[in-house]
Design an enzyme around this catalytic site. Structure first.
Site, PDB file in Angstrom:
ATOM      1  N   ALA A 155       0.790  -1.282   0.082  1.00  0.00           N
ATOM      2  CA  ALA A 155      -0.128   0.092  -0.041  1.00  0.00           C
ATOM      3  C   ALA A 155       0.895   1.206  -0.068  1.00  0.00           C
ATOM      4  CB  ALA A 155      -1.136  -0.008   1.438  1.00  0.00           C
ATOM      5  N   GLY A 186       1.552  -5.356   1.573  1.00  0.00           N
ATOM      6  CA  GLY A 186       0.552  -6.039   0.656  1.00  0.00           C
ATOM      7  C   GLY A 186       1.055  -6.557  -0.497  1.00  0.00           C
ATOM      8  N   GLU A 190       1.580  -9.941   0.639  1.00  0.00           N
ATOM      9  CA  GLU A 190       0.311 -10.766   1.100  1.00  0.00           C
ATOM     10  C   GLU A 190      -0.416 -11.086  -0.354  1.00  0.00           C
ATOM     11  OE1 GLU A 190      -1.642  -8.765   4.786  1.00  0.00           O
ATOM     12  OE2 GLU A 190      -0.745  -7.193   3.326  1.00  0.00           O
ATOM     13  N   GLU A 212       4.787  -3.937   8.356  1.00  0.00           N
ATOM     14  CA  GLU A 212       3.668  -2.931   9.015  1.00  0.00           C
ATOM     15  C   GLU A 212       3.968  -2.348  10.149  1.00  0.00           C
ATOM     16  OE1 GLU A 212       1.759  -5.198   5.328  1.00  0.00           O
ATOM     17  OE2 GLU A 212       3.101  -5.596   7.115  1.00  0.00           O
TER      18      GLU A 212
END
Length: 258
Positions: free
Chosen positions: A64, A109, A112, A132
Site C-alpha cells: 500500500a 501488501g 500478501e 507494517e
C-alpha cells in the site's frame, strides 16, 4: 491512463501484471480491478491458471501507499482494509491455480498478494517482508494468517513481530516460496508451471485445490468425508471420462473443463 493490472491470455493461462510504477503499489482502483479480473477469469472456462507478476525489474509490489494513512483517518483505513481483504480473498479462491512470479521486492501488501496465490517462484535477488508494525500498522490482507500457515508460527513471528526481511534463499528454506530462479527468470518459470497445470484435468485440479485449502479450517475427519464426496462428484464431468480413457488408450487427454 494505463490499466493498473494488465491481463494477457496465453492459451489456458492468464498473465496478470501489476502496473503501477515505480513500486507497483496497491490502490483502491487496482484492488477493485483485481476482484473484477479474477471473477471474469473464473467465468472463463478456457482459463485454467493465472500468473501474477510486477512491471519492471526492481519491485514485485511494495504494498500500500502509506500516504493514504498519514492523517490517521479511520474511515480510509476501514475502506482500504476491506478492499485489500476482498481482493486477496477473491484471488485465493480463484477456481484454477495461481502462481506468483516474484521478480523483485515484495513488501507488505505486495507479499500478501503473493501469499494469496497457490505457488510462489522468486528470483534470486528478491526480498520479502511484512514490515507494517514498523510504521504502527499490521498486515490486514491475510498476512498474519497465510504466512503462519506457510512457514509456521516461529518464522511468522520473526517476520511480523521482529520486522525481519528475508532474501529469496531464506524464503525457500522456510517454505515461503516453492522455487528460486535466477534474476529475470521468474515469469518464464511460473508460466512453465502453469503449463504443467494444463496437463491435469482442470475439473480435478479445482476440486483438489478446494480440499487442500479447506484443511486450514475443517477438522481432518470431515476432510476425509468431503474428499470422497468430491471424488464421486467428478464422475459428473466429461473430463473424468476423458482422462481415464486417454490413459487406457495411451494418448494425451483433451480437457474440456466440463
Amino acid at each position: 491512463m494505463s490499466e493498473p493490472i494488465r491481463v494477457e491470455k496465453r492459451g489456458h493461462v492468464a498473465l496478470l501484471t501489476m502496473n503501477n510504477p515505480p513500486a507497483n503499489t496497491w490502490t483502491a482502483d487496482s484492488l477493485k480491478a483485481l476482484v473484477s479480473i479474477v471473477e471474469e477469469l473464473n467465468a472463463d472456462r478456457d482459463i485454467w491458471s493465472l500468473v501474477l507478476t510486477g512491471e519492471g525489474e526492481k519491485f514485485f509490489s511494495a504494498g500500500a501507499d502509506l500516504k493514504l494513512f498519514a492523517d490517521g483517518d479511520r474511515a480510509v483505513a476501514g475502506d482500504m482494509a476491506r478492499l485489500f481483504g476482498e481482493a486477496f480473498e477473491t484471488l485465493s479462491c480463484f477456481r484454477g491455480v495461481s502462481i506468483a512470479a516474484v521478480n523483485g521486492f515484495a513488501m507488505g501488501g505486495g507479499l500478501e498478494v503473493a501469499l494469496a496465490c497457490d505457488l510462489r517462484v522468486a528470483e534470486a535477488q528478491a526480498q520479502m517482508a511484512l514490515p507494517e508494525a514498523k510504521v504502527g500498522l499490521l498486515p490486514c490482507a491475510g498476512g498474519t494468517q497465510n504466512l503462519t500457515w506457510l512457514v509456521g508460527e516461529g518464522w511468522a513471528k520473526r517476520m511480523i513481530l521482529c520486522g525481519e526481511r528475508v532474501k529469496a534463499d531464506k524464503a525457500l528454506e522456510i517454505g515461503l516460496v516453492e522455487e528460486v530462479v535466477e534474476q529475470g527468470q521468474a515469469l518464464e518459470r511460473a508460466l512453465q508451471l502453469a503449463e504443467q497445470v494444463g496437463e491435469q484435468s482442470p475439473s480435478a485440479v479445482a476440486a483438489c485445490k478446494t480440499l487442500i485449502q479447506s484443511g486450514r479450517s475443517r477438522p481432518l475427519d470431515q476432510g476425509y468425508i468431503i474428499e470422497r464426496e468430491l471424488f464421486v462428484d467428478l464422475f459428473h464431468t466429461e473430463d473424468q471420462r476423458e482422462g481415464v480413457n486417454a490413459f487406457l488408450e495411451k494418448r494425451k487427454a483433451e480437457w474440456k473443463n466440463r
